[in-house]
Design a protein around this motif. Structure first.
Motif, PDB file in Angstrom:
ATOM      1  N   UNK A 196       0.839  -1.197   0.000  1.00  0.00           N
ATOM      2  CA  UNK A 196       0.000   0.000   0.000  1.00  0.00           C
ATOM      3  C   UNK A 196       0.878   1.252   0.000  1.00  0.00           C
ATOM      4  N   UNK A 197       1.918   1.249   0.813  1.00  0.00           N
ATOM      5  CA  UNK A 197       2.828   2.393   0.875  1.00  0.00           C
ATOM      6  C   UNK A 197       3.438   2.705  -0.484  1.00  0.00           C
ATOM      7  N   UNK A 198       3.811   1.669  -1.210  1.00  0.00           N
ATOM      8  CA  UNK A 198       4.488   1.839  -2.495  1.00  0.00           C
ATOM      9  C   UNK A 198       3.528   2.101  -3.654  1.00  0.00           C
ATOM     10  N   UNK A 199       2.223   2.071  -3.363  1.00  0.00           N
ATOM     11  CA  UNK A 199       1.248   2.301  -4.418  1.00  0.00           C
ATOM     12  C   UNK A 199       0.998   1.089  -5.293  1.00  0.00           C
ATOM     13  N   UNK A 200       1.496  -0.072  -4.862  1.00  0.00           N
ATOM     14  CA  UNK A 200       1.282  -1.305  -5.624  1.00  0.00           C
ATOM     15  C   UNK A 200      -0.083  -1.915  -5.315  1.00  0.00           C
ATOM     16  N   UNK A 201      -0.737  -1.377  -4.309  1.00  0.00           N
ATOM     17  CA  UNK A 201      -2.094  -1.800  -3.951  1.00  0.00           C
ATOM     18  C   UNK A 201      -2.873  -0.566  -3.537  1.00  0.00           C
ATOM     19  N   UNK A 202      -4.175  -0.607  -3.772  1.00  0.00           N
ATOM     20  CA  UNK A 202      -5.026   0.525  -3.402  1.00  0.00           C
ATOM     21  C   UNK A 202      -5.446   0.455  -1.937  1.00  0.00           C
ATOM     22  N   UNK A 203      -5.510  -0.765  -1.404  1.00  0.00           N
ATOM     23  CA  UNK A 203      -5.949  -0.941  -0.025  1.00  0.00           C
ATOM     24  C   UNK A 203      -5.502  -2.310   0.490  1.00  0.00           C
ATOM     25  N   UNK A 204      -5.460  -2.433   1.801  1.00  0.00           N
ATOM     26  CA  UNK A 204      -5.118  -3.710   2.425  1.00  0.00           C
ATOM     27  C   UNK A 204      -5.547  -3.706   3.877  1.00  0.00           C
ATOM     28  N   UNK A 205      -5.766  -4.874   4.420  1.00  0.00           N
ATOM     29  CA  UNK A 205      -6.122  -4.988   5.827  1.00  0.00           C
ATOM     30  C   UNK A 205      -4.854  -5.230   6.638  1.00  0.00           C
ATOM     31  N   UNK A 206      -4.593  -4.324   7.577  1.00  0.00           N
ATOM     32  CA  UNK A 206      -3.405  -4.414   8.437  1.00  0.00           C
ATOM     33  C   UNK A 206      -3.826  -4.119   9.864  1.00  0.00           C
ATOM     34  N   UNK A 207      -2.905  -4.312  10.797  1.00  0.00           N
ATOM     35  CA  UNK A 207      -3.194  -3.938  12.179  1.00  0.00           C
ATOM     36  C   UNK A 207      -3.140  -2.421  12.343  1.00  0.00           C
ATOM     37  N   UNK A 208      -3.897  -1.932  13.283  1.00  0.00           N
ATOM     38  CA  UNK A 208      -3.920  -0.485  13.547  1.00  0.00           C
ATOM     39  C   UNK A 208      -2.512   0.039  13.817  1.00  0.00           C
ATOM     40  N   UNK A 209      -1.720  -0.724  14.542  1.00  0.00           N
ATOM     41  CA  UNK A 209      -0.367  -0.279  14.879  1.00  0.00           C
ATOM     42  C   UNK A 209       0.536  -0.204  13.654  1.00  0.00           C
ATOM     43  N   UNK A 210       0.298  -1.075  12.666  1.00  0.00           N
ATOM     44  CA  UNK A 210       1.079  -1.010  11.429  1.00  0.00           C
ATOM     45  C   UNK A 210       0.792   0.284  10.692  1.00  0.00           C
ATOM     46  N   UNK A 211      -0.488   0.631  10.581  1.00  0.00           N
ATOM     47  CA  UNK A 211      -0.853   1.869   9.901  1.00  0.00           C
ATOM     48  C   UNK A 211      -0.261   3.075  10.618  1.00  0.00           C
ATOM     49  N   UNK A 212      -0.270   3.054  11.952  1.00  0.00           N
ATOM     50  CA  UNK A 212       0.299   4.166  12.715  1.00  0.00           C
ATOM     51  C   UNK A 212       1.803   4.267  12.491  1.00  0.00           C
ATOM     52  N   UNK A 213       2.472   3.124  12.363  1.00  0.00           N
ATOM     53  CA  UNK A 213       3.921   3.142  12.168  1.00  0.00           C
ATOM     54  C   UNK A 213       4.310   3.737  10.820  1.00  0.00           C
ATOM     55  N   UNK A 214       3.373   3.707   9.858  1.00  0.00           N
ATOM     56  CA  UNK A 214       3.658   4.240   8.521  1.00  0.00           C
ATOM     57  C   UNK A 214       3.552   5.758   8.461  1.00  0.00           C
ATOM     58  N   UNK A 215       3.053   6.373   9.522  1.00  0.00           N
ATOM     59  CA  UNK A 215       2.944   7.821   9.543  1.00  0.00           C
ATOM     60  C   UNK A 215       2.001   8.326   8.468  1.00  0.00           C
ATOM     61  N   UNK A 216       2.452   9.361   7.726  1.00  0.00           N
ATOM     62  CA  UNK A 216       1.585   9.956   6.711  1.00  0.00           C
ATOM     63  C   UNK A 216       1.713   9.284   5.346  1.00  0.00           C
ATOM     64  N   UNK A 263       4.335  -0.529  24.734  1.00  0.00           N
ATOM     65  CA  UNK A 263       3.391  -1.172  23.823  1.00  0.00           C
ATOM     66  C   UNK A 263       2.173  -0.287  23.564  1.00  0.00           C
ATOM     67  N   UNK A 264       1.625   0.284  24.622  1.00  0.00           N
ATOM     68  CA  UNK A 264       0.416   1.088  24.470  1.00  0.00           C
ATOM     69  C   UNK A 264       0.699   2.437  23.821  1.00  0.00           C
ATOM     70  N   UNK A 265       1.891   2.996  24.033  1.00  0.00           N
ATOM     71  CA  UNK A 265       2.267   4.222  23.333  1.00  0.00           C
ATOM     72  C   UNK A 265       2.344   3.997  21.826  1.00  0.00           C
ATOM     73  N   UNK A 266       2.616   2.740  21.426  1.00  0.00           N
ATOM     74  CA  UNK A 266       2.696   2.399  20.002  1.00  0.00           C
ATOM     75  C   UNK A 266       1.332   2.041  19.417  1.00  0.00           C
ATOM     76  N   UNK A 267       0.288   2.091  20.261  1.00  0.00           N
ATOM     77  CA  UNK A 267      -1.066   1.837  19.767  1.00  0.00           C
ATOM     78  C   UNK A 267      -1.630   0.476  20.104  1.00  0.00           C
ATOM     79  N   UNK A 268      -0.838  -0.387  20.756  1.00  0.00           N
ATOM     80  CA  UNK A 268      -1.358  -1.681  21.162  1.00  0.00           C
ATOM     81  C   UNK A 268      -2.304  -1.523  22.335  1.00  0.00           C
TER      82      UNK A 268
END
Length: 271
Positions: A196-216, A263-268
């Motif tokens: 998704x980050x690279x634009x090779x996919x329009x959407x994907x299901x990930x964990x909330x913490x993964x999306x937060x780690x990607x920033x903007x 862990x909780x500061x990272x969104x877990x």
């Protein structure tokens, strides 16, 4: 004049010589490369925990937070070094089953941990997580909810069915009777995020913490709790660990206030 020892004298001299030889051997044995016991309780998570070089097998979705946690633990426990190996939980389980040397296992679901239950101590859940829909920055295709992923014009990427994130994704899509035909199924959730980050996919299901780690780099579309799944992260020491007490101390620390804050500061979520 020569000295003649009686039988009793010879026995005494031999005992003294033996004791002298054992002293350096004992000193050597205390520095043979194994864990160093500094006297503290194994599960205390305090600075008195045993020192060792630990290898931790951890789910890919823990990559960022465990790097932070590992640095914090090493700072609080001088003499301890933690090396992480991140991969999909199914890959980690296969490594354990094959006898790969490690000290701690942390998976993204309890079913994966159950597969190697004979090889671990009793696991403890250290955190929870939930899924979100990751989209390109700005959500260009205006994806608002799960059913939007059924649009065949979208390039949707999911984790493979044997991966915990893939299992959770299938569970929530099936529950809503939503059919998604992914353009690819990835070996771990971080690979989904990367697509998704690279634009090779329009959407994907990930964990909330993964999306937060990607920033903007991506946008995250929340999935209502009633339609979502709760991911649980159990941690356990491996029975073949050569650093059993130090490994147990690290696992206990993950549930301590210090570990939980990271862990909780990272969104877990709380376990």
């Amino acid at each position: 004049m020569s000295l003649v020892l009686t039988p009793a004298g010879r026995r005494t001299a031999a005992a003294v010589l033996t004791a002298a030889l054992l002293v350096p051997l004992a000193a050597c044995s205390s520095s043979d490369g194994g864990e160093k016991d500094t006297g503290g309780p194994a599960g205390s998570g305090s600075s008195s925990a045993p020192q060792a070089n630990l290898t931790v097998l951890a789910a890919a979705s823990l990559t960022d937070v465990f790097k932070t946690a590992g640095a914090a633990y090493e700072k609080a426990h001088p003499g301890t070094k933690i090396t992480f190996s991140f991969a999909g939980s199914q890959e980690l389980v296969a490594q354990v089953a094959q006898g790969s040397p490690a000290d701690v296992l942390v998976t993204a679901d309890t079913k994966s941990m159950d597969k190697v239950r004979a090889d671990t101590s009793a696991p403890a859940v250290i955190a929870k997580n939930r899924l979100v829909i990751a989209t390109g920055k700005g959500n260009p295709f205006k994806i608002d909810e799960l059913k939007d992923l059924a649009d065949t014009k979208l390039k949707v990427v999911l984790a493979a069915p044997e991966v915990p994130a893939g299992k959770y994704s299938k569970k929530i899509l099936d529950a809503q009777k939503i059919t998604v035909k992914p353009v690819s199924q990835e070996p771990n959730v971080r690979a989904v995020l990367s697509k998704v980050e690279l634009g090779e996919a329009d959407a994907g299901l990930v964990y909330r913490t993964d999306a937060e780690s990607a920033g903007d780099k991506v946008d995250a579309v929340e999935i209502p709790d009633a339609q979502n799944a709760v991911a649980q992260y159990p941690a356990a020491t491996l029975k073949d660990s050569k650093n059993a007490r130090a490994a147990a101390a690290f696992v206990a620390w993950l549930s301590s206030p210090e570990g939980q804050k990271i862990l909780q500061d990272a969104g877990f979520q709380k376990p």
